[in-house]
Design an enzyme around this catalytic site. Structure first.
Site, PDB file in Angstrom:
ATOM      1  N   CYS A 283       1.015  -3.623   1.999  1.00 43.69           N
ATOM      2  CA  CYS A 283       1.171  -4.634   0.942  1.00 43.69           C
ATOM      3  C   CYS A 283      -0.144  -5.291   0.529  1.00 43.69           C
ATOM      4  O   CYS A 283      -0.383  -5.487  -0.669  1.00 43.69           O
ATOM      5  CB  CYS A 283       2.202  -5.670   1.369  1.00 43.69           C
ATOM      6  SG  CYS A 283       3.817  -4.928   1.656  1.00 43.69           S
TER       7      CYS A 283
ATOM      8  N   CYS B 135      -1.768  -3.309  -2.155  1.00 42.12           N
ATOM      9  CA  CYS B 135      -0.888  -2.815  -3.221  1.00 42.12           C
ATOM     10  C   CYS B 135      -1.266  -3.408  -4.576  1.00 42.12           C
ATOM     11  O   CYS B 135      -1.398  -4.633  -4.711  1.00 42.12           O
ATOM     12  CB  CYS B 135       0.552  -3.171  -2.875  1.00 42.12           C
ATOM     13  SG  CYS B 135       1.702  -2.673  -4.158  1.00 42.12           S
TER      14      CYS B 135
ATOM     15  N   CYS C  55       5.959  -8.264  -6.774  1.00 40.06           N
ATOM     16  CA  CYS C  55       6.903  -7.733  -5.788  1.00 40.06           C
ATOM     17  C   CYS C  55       7.840  -8.820  -5.258  1.00 40.06           C
ATOM     18  O   CYS C  55       7.410  -9.737  -4.560  1.00 40.06           O
ATOM     19  CB  CYS C  55       6.119  -7.102  -4.639  1.00 40.06           C
ATOM     20  SG  CYS C  55       7.188  -6.321  -3.437  1.00 40.06           S
TER      21      CYS C  55
ATOM     22  N   CYS D 256       3.299   2.153  -0.695  1.00 41.15           N
ATOM     23  CA  CYS D 256       4.615   1.550  -0.435  1.00 41.15           C
ATOM     24  C   CYS D 256       5.454   2.564   0.350  1.00 41.15           C
ATOM     25  O   CYS D 256       6.482   3.036  -0.108  1.00 41.15           O
ATOM     26  CB  CYS D 256       5.281   1.165  -1.755  1.00 41.15           C
ATOM     27  SG  CYS D 256       6.694   0.084  -1.535  1.00 41.15           S
TER      28      CYS D 256
ATOM     29  N   GLU E 122       6.885  20.645  -8.970  1.00 44.41           N
ATOM     30  CA  GLU E 122       7.986  19.705  -8.762  1.00 44.41           C
ATOM     31  C   GLU E 122       9.109  20.338  -7.939  1.00 44.41           C
ATOM     32  O   GLU E 122       9.722  19.690  -7.104  1.00 44.41           O
ATOM     33  CB  GLU E 122       8.534  19.212 -10.115  1.00 44.41           C
ATOM     34  CG  GLU E 122       7.579  18.285 -10.855  1.00 44.41           C
ATOM     35  CD  GLU E 122       7.280  17.011 -10.068  1.00 44.41           C
ATOM     36  OE1 GLU E 122       8.081  16.626  -9.205  1.00 44.41           O
ATOM     37  OE2 GLU E 122       6.225  16.404 -10.315  1.00 44.41           O
TER      38      GLU E 122
HETATM   39 FE1  SF4 Z   1       5.691  -2.101  -1.734  1.00 43.16          FE
HETATM   40 FE2  SF4 Z   1       5.843  -4.619  -2.620  1.00 43.16          FE
HETATM   41 FE3  SF4 Z   1       4.394  -4.059  -0.471  1.00 43.16          FE
HETATM   42 FE4  SF4 Z   1       3.606  -3.224  -2.896  1.00 43.16          FE
HETATM   43  S1  SF4 Z   1       3.781  -5.329  -2.205  1.00 43.16           S
HETATM   44  S2  SF4 Z   1       3.592  -2.053  -0.978  1.00 43.16           S
HETATM   45  S3  SF4 Z   1       5.567  -2.781  -3.850  1.00 43.16           S
HETATM   46  S4  SF4 Z   1       6.601  -3.836  -0.679  1.00 43.16           S
END
Ligand code: SF4
Length: 478
Positions: free
Chosen positions: A246, A249, A255, A239, A83
């Site tokens: 997206c 995701c 989101c 992200c 870290e």
């Molecule tokens: Fe980021 Fe929302 Fe796109 Fe997922 S859907 S990558 S959380 S902006």
């Protein structure tokens, strides 16, 4: 299933600054629009993120250690090292340093027995050198004052260990000890700001408090360490700051920045006004909205302060030998920028070339304890190195000695061969200086031949640019 991305993309650990100790309660002035108000939604969000993480996480050496090491202190130590190294540094860069570090000092007790010089040597090139020093101070403290046991909770870690702030404490406590505590780093900030459409300055106290509160609400009670790593992994690989994926995701359905984008598109196409509800949102304030940025309107980018300009003159003082040349290195003070590291002798920049040369030679005479010829000093060009808050320009000189100086070197100075230079605790900027020097044609025993200026050109003159251009050419280019 998304394609695996290169390790190291989007590393967003910040070097930890003191963060106001905010309460985990939700700030009362935050609109429900920026919250997870429904327990069922929280449960589904956790499940989606963790199931994605189980399939898509990168195989990283510190993750393997955290998963396989049965001893809690050794496990916490390995998380702690990773870290600290990951603050401000890309994953790809850290992997090699981490592996070498753990081979050399596999347990906290090994690190406590190392010298600061050894730590600096291993850390050389990683930047933010105070991190390595703090790690070693922390190891000393654990061994000498805490009976060899690393504190088990985030609060105690932050309180007792030097260089361990709120984020690192939470990461160690959750990953190594399973404490149910959320964490917020740069990646998590981005994910949460997008998921809950938080457009106000993420560095402001209100938003900071809100993000920690969200992280605490979301962290999975059964797998806190995995959940925190999953949130960071999502920010690092999906992200991402500029090109979020997206459609791949796992939390797209949660989101709100996605919904905001859809709404803005509708507004544009139907020429409707924004809903009054969103105009009044306290932590939103994502104005002006830029259509072309889409979800990357979140989080708001803080205004960056330009780094301070600083100039210095540095000299590659070379002593020729029958078999190998040696270079003079001097040690920096034990506190401040690059504390304790070794560098070529340097002085602050002067306004004129003649004063600069005299100042530099005077300083060199002090180091080598004998006379040096001013006219043999050659100016080679400039090297620029950007530290976090300083844009440092080094005007690079060279002075080559045919014979060994008679005087004894003072403490804090030493002659090194090229191989010793590479292995020493030398900052990256000095390696750039050496590369510039080595890009120069050999001038063994000769002063500059420039008819206009027997001592060579001065800082800022055209010759410097030529030298720099030559420096950036591929080595094979004639
Ligand atoms: Fe980021 Fe929302 Fe796109 Fe997922 S859907 S990558 S959380 S902006």
């Amino acid at each position: 299933m998304r394609k695996p991305r290169k390790a190291g993309e989007g590393s967003q650990r910040r070097e930890e600054q003191p963060i106001p100790d905010t309460s985990p309660e939700t700030p009362s002035q935050v609109s429900p629009y920026h919250l997870f108000s429904d327990a069922d939604e929280v449960t589904r969000f956790r499940a989606s993120l963790l199931s994605w993480y189980d399939q898509a996480k990168r195989d990283l050496p510190w993750r393997r250690r955290a998963a396989e090491e049965p001893d809690p202190d050794r496990r916490a130590y390995s998380v702690w090292v990773s870290e600290i190294m990951l603050q401000q540094t890309q994953v790809t860069t850290v992997i090699g340093y981490y592996t070498r570090w753990m081979q050399k000092w596999p347990a906290l007790q090994d690190l406590a027995g190392a010298s600061l010089e050894e730590v600096n040597q291993l850390w050389a090139g990683l930047g933010y050198y105070s991190r390595g020093r703090r790690l070693q101070e922390g190891a000393h403290k654990v061994v000498e004052e805490l009976g060899g046991h690393i504190p088990r909770t985030a609060d105690m870690l932050q309180k007792l260990l030097p260089g361990v702030g709120r984020y690192t404490a939470g990461a160690i406590a959750s990953i190594a000890f399973g404490q149910v505590t959320g964490v917020v780093d740069g990646n998590v900030t981005r994910v949460l700001c997008r998921v809950r459409a938080i457009g106000a300055d993420p560095g402001s106290p209100l938003v900071t408090q809100h993000l920690w509160s969200l992280a605490q609400q979301l962290v999975d009670p059964a797998r806190p360490g995995d959940f925190n790593q999953a949130a960071m992994e999502l920010g690092a690989t999906v992200c991402t700051p500029r090109g979020p994926l997206c459609p791949e995701c796992p939390v797209q359905g949660f989101c709100r920045s996605q919904k905001r984008v859809e709404k803005e598109q509708m507004v544009v196409s139907q020429r409707l006004l924004d809903s009054p509800e969103q105009k009044t949102l306290d932590v939103e304030e994502c104005e002006p909205w830029r259509q072309d940025l889409g979800v990357t309107n979140f989080p708001r980018q803080p205004a960056r302060k330009a780094p301070r300009e600083q100039r210095a003159a540095v000299c590659v003082l070379q002593q020729l030998g029958s078999e190998t040349s040696r270079f003079l290195l001097v040690q920096r003070p034990s506190s401040g920028l690059l504390a304790g590291l070794w560098e070529f002798p340097s002085v602050p920049a002067e306004d004129t070339e003649s004063v600069q040369r005299r100042t530099l030679v005077k300083a060199l005479r002090t180091w080598v304890g004998g006379p040096l010829a001013l006219r043999s000093l050659r100016c080679l060009g400039e090297v620029i190195h950007v530290f976090s808050h300083i844009r440092q320009t080094y005007v690079v000189y060279n002075l080559t000695l045919e014979e060994q100086p008679q005087g004894l070197l003072p403490s804090g100075a030493r002659w090194v061969t090229r191989a010793e230079f590479q292995a020493a605790a030398v900052p990256t900027a000095m390696k750039k200086v050496l590369r510039l020097f080595e890009g120069q044609p050999s001038r063994r025993g000769k002063a500059s031949k420039s008819p206009q200026d027997p001592a060579g050109p001065g800082p800022g003159r055209q010759r410097h640019q030529l030298t720099l251009n030559a420096f950036f050419k591929p080595a094979s280019t004639p």
